[in-house]
Scaffold this motif. Structure first.
Motif, PDB file in Angstrom:
ATOM      1  N   SER A   1      68.517 -22.457  58.592  1.00 53.69           N
ATOM      2  CA  SER A   1      68.102 -23.395  59.125  1.00 53.69           C
ATOM      3  C   SER A   1      67.415 -23.464  60.351  1.00 53.69           C
ATOM      4  CB  SER A   1      69.144 -24.630  59.293  1.00 53.69           C
ATOM      5  OG  SER A   1      69.875 -25.098  58.182  1.00 53.69           O
TER       6      SER A   1
ATOM      7  N   ASN B   1      75.271 -32.757  61.636  1.00 57.32           N
ATOM      8  CA  ASN B   1      74.401 -31.895  62.320  1.00 57.32           C
ATOM      9  C   ASN B   1      73.882 -32.430  63.783  1.00 57.32           C
ATOM     10  OD1 ASN B   1      74.477 -29.719  60.650  1.00 57.32           O
ATOM     11  ND2 ASN B   1      73.278 -31.141  59.035  1.00 57.32           N
TER      12      ASN B   1
ATOM     13  N   LYS C   1      73.350 -20.450  55.619  1.00 57.06           N
ATOM     14  CA  LYS C   1      72.587 -21.435  55.675  1.00 57.06           C
ATOM     15  C   LYS C   1      72.127 -21.811  57.103  1.00 57.06           C
ATOM     16  CE  LYS C   1      73.886 -22.968  50.982  1.00 57.06           C
ATOM     17  NZ  LYS C   1      74.495 -23.984  50.179  1.00 57.06           N
TER      18      LYS C   1
ATOM     19  N   ARG D   1      64.129 -22.052  60.042  1.00 58.73           N
ATOM     20  CA  ARG D   1      63.030 -22.897  59.809  1.00 58.73           C
ATOM     21  C   ARG D   1      62.572 -23.900  60.793  1.00 58.73           C
ATOM     22  NH1 ARG D   1      64.238 -25.900  53.805  1.00 58.73           N
ATOM     23  NH2 ARG D   1      62.689 -26.987  54.672  1.00 58.73           N
TER      24      ARG D   1
ATOM     25  N   GLN E   1      64.331 -30.110  58.018  1.00 62.21           N
ATOM     26  CA  GLN E   1      64.389 -28.385  58.098  1.00 62.21           C
ATOM     27  C   GLN E   1      65.665 -27.847  57.787  1.00 62.21           C
ATOM     28  OE1 GLN E   1      61.151 -27.775  58.457  1.00 62.21           O
ATOM     29  NE2 GLN E   1      60.852 -29.855  58.402  1.00 62.21           N
ATOM     30  N   LEU E   2      66.653 -28.694  57.862  1.00 63.13           N
ATOM     31  CA  LEU E   2      67.994 -27.886  57.826  1.00 63.13           C
ATOM     32  C   LEU E   2      68.466 -27.681  56.373  1.00 63.13           C
ATOM     33  CD1 LEU E   2      70.165 -30.140  60.480  1.00 63.13           C
ATOM     34  CD2 LEU E   2      68.734 -27.837  60.748  1.00 63.13           C
ATOM     35  N   TYR E   3      69.167 -26.664  55.926  1.00 61.88           N
ATOM     36  CA  TYR E   3      69.532 -26.418  54.539  1.00 61.88           C
ATOM     37  C   TYR E   3      70.723 -27.346  54.138  1.00 61.88           C
ATOM     38  CZ  TYR E   3      66.251 -22.631  53.682  1.00 61.88           C
ATOM     39  OH  TYR E   3      65.189 -21.739  53.544  1.00 61.88           O
ATOM     40  N   GLN E   4      71.703 -27.508  55.213  1.00 58.98           N
ATOM     41  CA  GLN E   4      72.703 -28.247  54.868  1.00 58.98           C
ATOM     42  C   GLN E   4      72.873 -29.431  55.463  1.00 58.98           C
ATOM     43  OE1 GLN E   4      75.947 -25.338  55.661  1.00 58.98           O
ATOM     44  NE2 GLN E   4      76.824 -25.839  53.627  1.00 58.98           N
ATOM     45  N   LYS E   5      73.316 -30.602  54.956  1.00 58.56           N
ATOM     46  CA  LYS E   5      73.318 -31.745  55.392  1.00 58.56           C
ATOM     47  C   LYS E   5      74.781 -32.417  55.091  1.00 58.56           C
ATOM     48  CE  LYS E   5      68.719 -33.240  55.349  1.00 58.56           C
ATOM     49  NZ  LYS E   5      67.548 -34.125  54.935  1.00 58.56           N
TER      50      LYS E   5
ATOM     51  N   TYR F   1      72.485 -27.550  67.138  1.00 58.74           N
ATOM     52  CA  TYR F   1      71.292 -26.814  67.223  1.00 58.74           C
ATOM     53  C   TYR F   1      70.439 -27.103  68.609  1.00 58.74           C
ATOM     54  CZ  TYR F   1      71.743 -26.012  62.062  1.00 58.74           C
ATOM     55  OH  TYR F   1      72.171 -25.725  60.694  1.00 58.74           O
TER      56      TYR F   1
END
Length: 855
Positions: free
Chosen positions: A141, A37, A137, A144, A54-58, A175
């Protein structure tokens, strides 16, 4: 050697297998493995963990940049049962052959064995499933991220993202955030409809989180709402809740500024089918009722006994078993006082701290006798614990004295023993262990033992003949602890009898602060087997024995004419007396250096074999910012000052007691210890990320003998090395100074210790650490004259030893199992040009085992 090479080969093969794994093996066709990310804010890359949270996926976790857990998961067979059955579906004869050899039941059970099934379960559990890039997701993210920046004052934020496909089945998300200008607070107004609340707010307005010129932050508004609510509820506003507070934010005709209007509505409540509103009332306490033996399992409380004391009414279903003062002292809710949340919390905390009740329940109801409806009746429900409780513990121990030990403790607790909420605990403990002490001629496995008896009385107040309320108010939850203990050792060192007693006072000056004052802390140590000294302290014996071979002519002192080793105790004491008194016949004149060595050995023997009596007074204070067990950003400061023997010397001097031949005072025909001791301990933790923490500890302690003593008792001295100290050295194996730990149990009266750790996650609950420890012990202002062992100036800081290494820790939630491997990085005992990294190898390393973190 063959076994070691086999293990190394197996390790290399496993490592090659893992490295050769296909990381995208479990990634479905048409999907991408999320590998990275990236977040840019105003065209600049950011690494702030708060933003990334704040991210839903890592992406999958890494170990030194390698996705170990992902590759372990890739190795695993996700359907081992199907795979095992398929072996026989394609070849039925194979199943029949195995069934004849093992039996059908055993063949079926084989499919559940570790090699067919268990190893894949282990790999799946230890491993980590691939994180599949999910556009839904990513959209969440993005939302968020926008919400995060909005909450931090950026109202015109724009956000977008792009997905980059890397190699086959791999991708990353970028992002991009354009924050715009941040908004600041301009004018602040308040509209509080209840006049009494308006007056209360005015008194705390200056401490507001919301001030003109500050950046707009949503968290400040939440903190201000909670602050106001707390203040109102602590000053009688029983029905007030945070939802009565709102903020009107006006940005119309403003450039990057916002006007704030704080609104506090009136009280609203349901009456029949309509909603009523009225100004908030401030409630007072009209009655405090205490139910001393309440049972939540009973539907009613049958009162058979009651008493009124200092405005409190205590009820009981049976005869009242408590002195009224013992319970009412714990209550901060008083008749005629305003309702206050903090008094409720403090009362609950104090009552729970008595340890004679289960967690108390406090309820309030409107007093219908008050026509103004501004009074509350406080009801305190107390459920007593059992008066008697029996407990046992079993411990397996390992120490520098015992290679292996088993300890058992049996205790009996009596609550409310004198009807004043006191708690009495009587404990009997015993320990048997295995030691390689030379005092074990029969080579028995369990050759050492210890047993003891402890008596503790806890009084939930300051037990003194005069009032201490003005000095230590009851809001500090004071208590008095009286202890008496006895312990006896057999085949452990010099076989001691240890008598202890304390009279201590404990209180909490503020939240997260604790204080303890030991008015009397007494210890009497009696050595039962002092003639065993040279069997225990073998290095002292070897040094004395080597000197005797150069000078001794008395054949009755040694074991045989060939080896000429000194006999214990006759030979060691005889040769020492001959040298120090210059009364013996020697092979040659005693060299000054050898004379001094014999004198030092004898002084140490006398100090460690003499009985000790210590009467001390000490004060300990600690402060921490740690909020709970999960808090990894905090500090802990602890200090202690102790004075021993001063009261006895003052008494002996005022009563003109006679001194002994050494010029010292005695009590019970024993020279007592006199010294002053102080310690400072500071621990600091920084949480870099959720799974990465830096921990730091510093310690300084010094004990200075004076008056009746020229040295510090062994039990009050310092040592260095071990699993909670400098981990590159064994306990007692470091120092003093650059002396090289020539004694068996090296100790001194001054200590410096500094440690640092970088802690990180390895796999699941398995954590790792890189650490460095520095420190040493020295003799200062006592009777030790060896230059290598003493601290005389700042130049002696060069004797600070440094150890470094790495460790593994497994978190079992309720405690942590720890292994640390320490390497001698800087050893002050070596020659000046051979101190750095000369022993930095596995041969000279030290493996430490510990429970929980070292600091």
């Amino acid at each position: 050697m063959k076994k070691i090479s086999t293990k190394i080969t197996a390790f290399i093969l496993i490592a090659i297998l893992i490295c050769a794994c296909n990381a995208v093996k479990r990634v479905p066709e048409g999907k991408l493995l999320l590998t990275k990310n990236e977040i840019t804010v105003n065209d600049k890359n950011v690494s702030d963990e708060t933003i990334f949270n704040q991210l839903y996926q890592k992406p999958n976790s890494t170990l030194l940049g390698y996705r170990l857990r992902l590759n372990l998961y890739s190795i695993a067979n996700l359907n081992p049962d199907s795979t095992y059955q398929a072996k026989f579906t394609n070849n039925p004869n194979k199943y029949n052959r195995k069934s004849k050899w093992l039996s059908a039941k055993q063949v079926d059970r084989l499919g559940k064995s570790f090699w067919y099934h268990g190893i894949h379960d282990f790999l799946k559990t230890t491993g980590e499933a691939p994180v599949i890039l999910d556009k839904e997701k990513a959209d969440k993210s993005l939302f968020r991220l926008k919400y995060y920046f909005f909450n931090n004052g950026f109202f015109n934020v724009n956000a977008s993202y792009v997905i980059d496909t890397l190699e086959r089945k791999k991708g990353k998300i970028k992002y991009n955030i354009i924050s715009g200008s941040e908004y600041t607070l301009d004018t602040i107004k308040t509209t509080i409809l209840t006049p009494t609340l308006d007056s209360l707010y005015t008194s705390i307005k200056s401490a507001s989180f919301i001030k003109a010129g500050n950046t707009y932050k949503t968290v400040d508004f939440e903190n201000e709402k909670n602050r106001i609510t707390t203040h109102f509820r602590n000053n009688g506003a029983y029905y007030f809740q945070p939802n009565y507070i709102t903020f009107d934010v006006d940005t119309i005709k403003k450039i990057n500024k916002a006007n704030i209007n704080l609104l506090v509505a009136n009280y609203s409540y349901q009456m029949n089918d309509s909603t009523k509103t009225e100004p908030f009332k401030l409630y007072k306490i009209s009655d405090v009722k205490i139910y001393s033996d309440y049972s939540p399992n009973l539907n009613s409380f049958q009162i058979k006994d009651s008493v009124t004391y200092n405005g409190f009414t205590i009820y009981s279903q049976n005869k009242l078993k408590y002195k009224p003062k013992a319970i009412t002292n714990a209550l901060f809710i008083t008749k005629g006082g305003l309702y206050a949340d903090n008094k409720t919390v403090l009362t609950t905390r104090y009552l729970n701290n008595l340890k004679i009740f289960n967690y108390p329940s406090i309820q309030y109801e409107v007093d219908k006798r008050d026509t103004t409806a501004q009074s509350l009746i406080a009801k305190v429900f107390l459920t007593p614990r059992k008066k008697y409780s029996f407990g046992t513990t079993l411990d397996v121990t390992h120490s520098n004295i015992q290679d292996f030990g088993v300890g058992v403790s049996i205790s009996e607790t009596v609550r409310n023993v004198f009807n004043g909420a006191e708690t009495l605990e009587l404990a009997v403990r015993g320990n048997i262990g295995s030691s390689r002490d030379l005092a074990n001629p029969n080579n028995n496995f369990f050759n050492v033992s210890e047993y003891g008896l402890d008596l503790k009385l806890n009084i939930p107040r300051i037990f003194m003949p005069f009032r201490t309320e003005k000095i230590i108010p009851k809001s500090m939850i004071p208590s008095t602890l009286i202890t008496v203990g006895f312990a006896k050792q057999q085949n452990i060192g010099l076989d001691k009898e240890n008598f202890t007693s304390t009279l201590s006072y404990n209180w909490t000056p503020q939240k997260n602060n604790t204080a303890r004052f030991d008015l009397l802390n007494t210890q009497f140590v009696r050595n039962l087997n002092s003639q065993n000294y040279f069997n225990v302290y073998k290095s002292s014996y070897n040094a004395l024995n080597n000197i005797s071979k150069e000078y001794n002519t008395n054949s009755t002192y040694y074991d045989n004419p060939t080896s000429k080793n000194l006999l214990i105790e006759r030979g060691t004491s005889g040769f020492t007396n001959d040298v120090l008194s210059n009364s013996g016949t020697f092979l040659k004149p005693i060299e000054p250096a050898d004379f001094q060595s014999v004198k030092s050995i004898e002084e140490r023997r006398q100090r460690l074999t003499e009985n000790d009596f210590i009467l001390a007074t000490n004060f300990t204070f600690s402060k921490t910012t740690k909020k709970d067990i999960t808090d990894n950003t905090f500090y802990l400061f602890k200090t202690k000052i102790e004075s021993a023997g001063t009261l006895l010397s003052a008494f002996a001097s005022s009563t003109k007691q006679k001194r002994n031949s050494n010029g010292n005072y005695e009590i019970f025909n024993l020279e007592y210890s006199e010294y002053i001791k102080t310690e400072f301990d500071y621990i600091k933790h920084w949480e870099l990320t959720k799974d990465k923490v830096i921990a730091f500890r510093s310690f300084f302690g010094i004990a200075i003998p004076f008056g009746n003593s020229d040295n510090i008792p062994f039990s009050r001295s310092y040592f260095s090395g071990g699993s909670n100290d400098n981990r590159a050295w064994q306990p007692y194996a470091l120092g003093p100074g650059s002396s090289g730990a020539v004694n068996d149990f090296n100790e001194a009266n001054m200590k410096i210790a500094i440690s640092g750790e970088f802690r990180f996650k390895v796999l699941g609950d398995l954590k790792g650490a890189l650490f460095a420890d520095a420190g040493n012990i020295w003799n200062v202002l006592d009777n030790v004259e060896d230059e290598k062992s003493t601290f005389t100036s700042y130049r002696d800081f060069k004797d600070i030893a440094i150890g470094s290494g790495f460790g593994l820790r497994y978190d079992l939630s309720f405690f942590v199992i720890r292994f640390d491997l320490g390497f001698k990085t800087y050893n002050p005992a070596n020659e000046t040009n051979k101190r750095w990294f000369r022993e930095y190898n596995f041969t000279n390393s030290v493996l430490n085992f510990g429970i929980n973190y070292p600091f």
